[in-house]
Design a protein around this motif. Structure first.
Motif, mmCIF file in Angstrom:
data_model
loop_
_atom_site.group_PDB
_atom_site.id
_atom_site.type_symbol
_atom_site.label_atom_id
_atom_site.label_comp_id
_atom_site.label_asym_id
_atom_site.label_seq_id
_atom_site.Cartn_x
_atom_site.Cartn_y
_atom_site.Cartn_z
ATOM 1 N N SER A 92 0.909 -1.310 -0.033
ATOM 2 C CA SER A 92 0.070 -0.081 -0.049
ATOM 3 C C SER A 92 0.958 1.323 0.113
ATOM 4 O O SER A 92 2.131 1.227 0.121
ATOM 5 C CB SER A 92 -0.987 0.021 1.452
ATOM 6 N N GLN A 93 0.286 2.535 -0.283
ATOM 7 C CA GLN A 93 1.079 3.591 -0.103
ATOM 8 C C GLN A 93 1.447 3.881 1.387
ATOM 9 O O GLN A 93 0.769 3.363 2.055
ATOM 10 C CB GLN A 93 0.352 4.785 -0.457
ATOM 11 N N SER A 94 2.528 4.566 1.491
ATOM 12 C CA SER A 94 3.007 5.041 2.868
ATOM 13 C C SER A 94 1.964 5.541 3.573
ATOM 14 O O SER A 94 1.051 6.263 3.044
ATOM 15 C CB SER A 94 4.009 6.064 2.608
ATOM 16 N N GLY A 95 1.943 5.327 4.896
ATOM 17 C CA GLY A 95 0.705 5.713 5.833
ATOM 18 C C GLY A 95 1.330 5.753 7.117
ATOM 19 O O GLY A 95 2.475 5.956 7.434
ATOM 20 N N THR A 96 0.281 5.810 8.085
ATOM 21 C CA THR A 96 0.725 5.910 9.509
ATOM 22 C C THR A 96 1.277 4.451 10.003
ATOM 23 O O THR A 96 1.160 3.553 9.312
ATOM 24 C CB THR A 96 -0.476 6.115 10.344
ATOM 25 N N SER A 97 1.657 4.624 11.225
ATOM 26 C CA SER A 97 2.194 3.426 12.088
ATOM 27 C C SER A 97 1.146 2.398 12.080
ATOM 28 O O SER A 97 1.352 1.037 11.670
ATOM 29 C CB SER A 97 2.878 3.709 13.271
ATOM 30 N N LYS A 98 0.012 2.522 12.312
ATOM 31 C CA LYS A 98 -1.213 1.708 12.170
ATOM 32 C C LYS A 98 -1.131 1.315 10.815
ATOM 33 O O LYS A 98 -1.592 -0.026 10.801
ATOM 34 C CB LYS A 98 -2.300 2.324 13.035
ATOM 35 N N GLN A 99 -1.348 2.002 9.752
ATOM 36 C CA GLN A 99 -1.634 1.470 8.627
ATOM 37 C C GLN A 99 -0.518 0.679 8.029
ATOM 38 O O GLN A 99 -0.858 -0.381 7.480
ATOM 39 C CB GLN A 99 -1.701 2.646 7.766
ATOM 40 N N ASN A 100 0.860 0.725 8.552
ATOM 41 C CA ASN A 100 1.645 -0.188 8.088
ATOM 42 C C ASN A 100 1.440 -1.551 8.679
ATOM 43 O O ASN A 100 1.620 -2.573 8.087
ATOM 44 C CB ASN A 100 3.191 0.470 8.750
ATOM 45 N N ILE A 101 0.996 -1.640 10.066
ATOM 46 C CA ILE A 101 0.789 -2.743 10.510
ATOM 47 C C ILE A 101 -0.576 -3.386 9.910
ATOM 48 O O ILE A 101 -0.750 -4.565 9.685
ATOM 49 C CB ILE A 101 0.330 -2.680 12.076
ATOM 50 N N GLU A 102 -1.622 -2.547 9.704
ATOM 51 C CA GLU A 102 -2.816 -3.107 9.000
ATOM 52 C C GLU A 102 -2.359 -3.718 7.729
ATOM 53 O O GLU A 102 -3.184 -4.606 7.049
ATOM 54 C CB GLU A 102 -4.097 -2.192 8.761
ATOM 55 N N ALA A 103 -1.553 -3.302 6.875
ATOM 56 C CA ALA A 103 -1.059 -3.464 5.649
ATOM 57 C C ALA A 103 -0.536 -5.027 5.630
ATOM 58 O O ALA A 103 -0.961 -5.914 4.988
ATOM 59 C CB ALA A 103 -0.132 -2.694 4.960
ATOM 60 N N LEU A 104 0.024 -5.429 6.676
ATOM 61 C CA LEU A 104 0.464 -6.732 6.888
ATOM 62 C C LEU A 104 -0.554 -7.646 7.143
ATOM 63 O O LEU A 104 -0.732 -8.967 6.394
ATOM 64 C CB LEU A 104 1.570 -6.932 8.223
ATOM 65 N N GLY A 105 -1.631 -7.175 7.941
ATOM 66 C CA GLY A 105 -2.843 -7.977 8.168
ATOM 67 C C GLY A 105 -3.630 -8.129 6.774
ATOM 68 O O GLY A 105 -4.224 -9.110 6.671
ATOM 69 N N ASN A 106 -3.712 -7.186 6.241
ATOM 70 C CA ASN A 106 -4.704 -7.117 4.921
ATOM 71 C C ASN A 106 -3.876 -8.142 3.900
ATOM 72 O O ASN A 106 -4.617 -8.666 3.116
ATOM 73 C CB ASN A 106 -4.744 -5.942 4.372
ATOM 74 N N ALA A 107 -2.681 -8.227 3.889
ATOM 75 C CA ALA A 107 -1.922 -9.058 2.862
ATOM 76 C C ALA A 107 -1.852 -10.578 3.382
ATOM 77 O O ALA A 107 -1.116 -11.321 2.657
ATOM 78 C CB ALA A 107 -0.581 -8.717 2.553
ATOM 79 N N GLY A 108 -2.474 -10.918 4.495
ATOM 80 C CA GLY A 108 -2.249 -12.158 4.983
ATOM 81 C C GLY A 108 -0.789 -12.549 5.649
ATOM 82 O O GLY A 108 -0.520 -13.903 5.998
ATOM 83 N N ILE A 109 -0.017 -11.689 5.845
ATOM 84 C CA ILE A 109 1.164 -11.760 6.261
ATOM 85 C C ILE A 109 1.146 -12.375 7.808
ATOM 86 O O ILE A 109 2.099 -13.066 8.513
ATOM 87 C CB ILE A 109 2.275 -10.530 6.207
ATOM 88 N N ILE A 110 0.435 -11.344 8.558
ATOM 89 C CA ILE A 110 0.073 -11.758 9.928
ATOM 90 C C ILE A 110 -1.388 -11.777 10.042
ATOM 91 O O ILE A 110 -2.289 -11.381 9.074
ATOM 92 C CB ILE A 110 0.498 -10.447 10.841
ATOM 93 N N SER A 111 -1.897 -12.575 11.290
ATOM 94 C CA SER A 111 -3.184 -12.706 11.447
ATOM 95 C C SER A 111 -4.182 -11.563 11.790
ATOM 96 O O SER A 111 -3.418 -10.417 12.103
ATOM 97 C CB SER A 111 -3.300 -13.798 12.537
ATOM 98 N N ARG A 112 -5.282 -11.585 11.410
ATOM 99 C CA ARG A 112 -6.070 -10.271 11.679
ATOM 100 C C ARG A 112 -6.046 -10.041 13.449
ATOM 101 O O ARG A 112 -6.154 -8.912 13.757
ATOM 102 C CB ARG A 112 -7.502 -10.642 11.468
#
Length: 140
Positions: A67-87
């Motif tokens: 995703s595009q650069s974002g806040t710290s929370k958005q960086n974490i959320e990007a990993l969840g959205n990509a399935g890299i980490i669990s929800r």
């Protein structure tokens, strides 16, 4: 492309900070709340731990073009959205970012009861994050 050295270094930091915090567990709450030096050590280590989690998320998000650069929370959320980490891990780490912001910026007074509870009840989420990232990285 994800830089292996960055990932391994950040995972090592997460592990070290979590272990440091584990060593501070077990102190009675009354003693913790009366010792400003211990409070500062726990708070600073928590801040470093969460920041290491943010840093690795930001690196993976950028390297994998999630995703595009974002806040710290958005960086974490990007990993969840990509399935890299669990929800669930995503949710807990996003909450940890807010916790880090409170500690770092001293929004109001820090509630030492909450910090003590995080120390004793929430370290497993950082270990889970570390495990999920390591598993994902090994599959790459």
């Amino acid at each position: 492309m994800v830089d292996e050295e960055i990932v391994v270094t950040k995972l090592r930091h997460i592990n070290e900070y979590t272990n440091d915090l584990r060593e501070m567990q077990g102190l009675p709450k009354k003693e913790y709340k009366s010792d400003v030096i211990i409070q500062r050590a726990v708070e600073r280590t928590c801040m470093n731990l969460v920041q290491a989690c943010i840093d690795i998320a930001k690196h993976i998000r950028a390297a994998e073009d999630l995703s595009q650069s974002g806040t710290s929370k958005q960086n974490i959320e990007a990993l969840g959205n990509a399935g890299i980490i669990s929800r669930e891990t995503q949710k807990r780490l996003a909450e940890a970012v807010g916790f880090r912001n409170i500690l770092a910026h001293r929004y109001g007074d820090v509630d030492h009861d909450i910090v003590y509870d995080v120390l004793h009840n929430d370290l497993r989420w950082f270990e889970q994050y570390q495990q999920e990232l390591a598993q994902w990285f090994q599959q790459q």
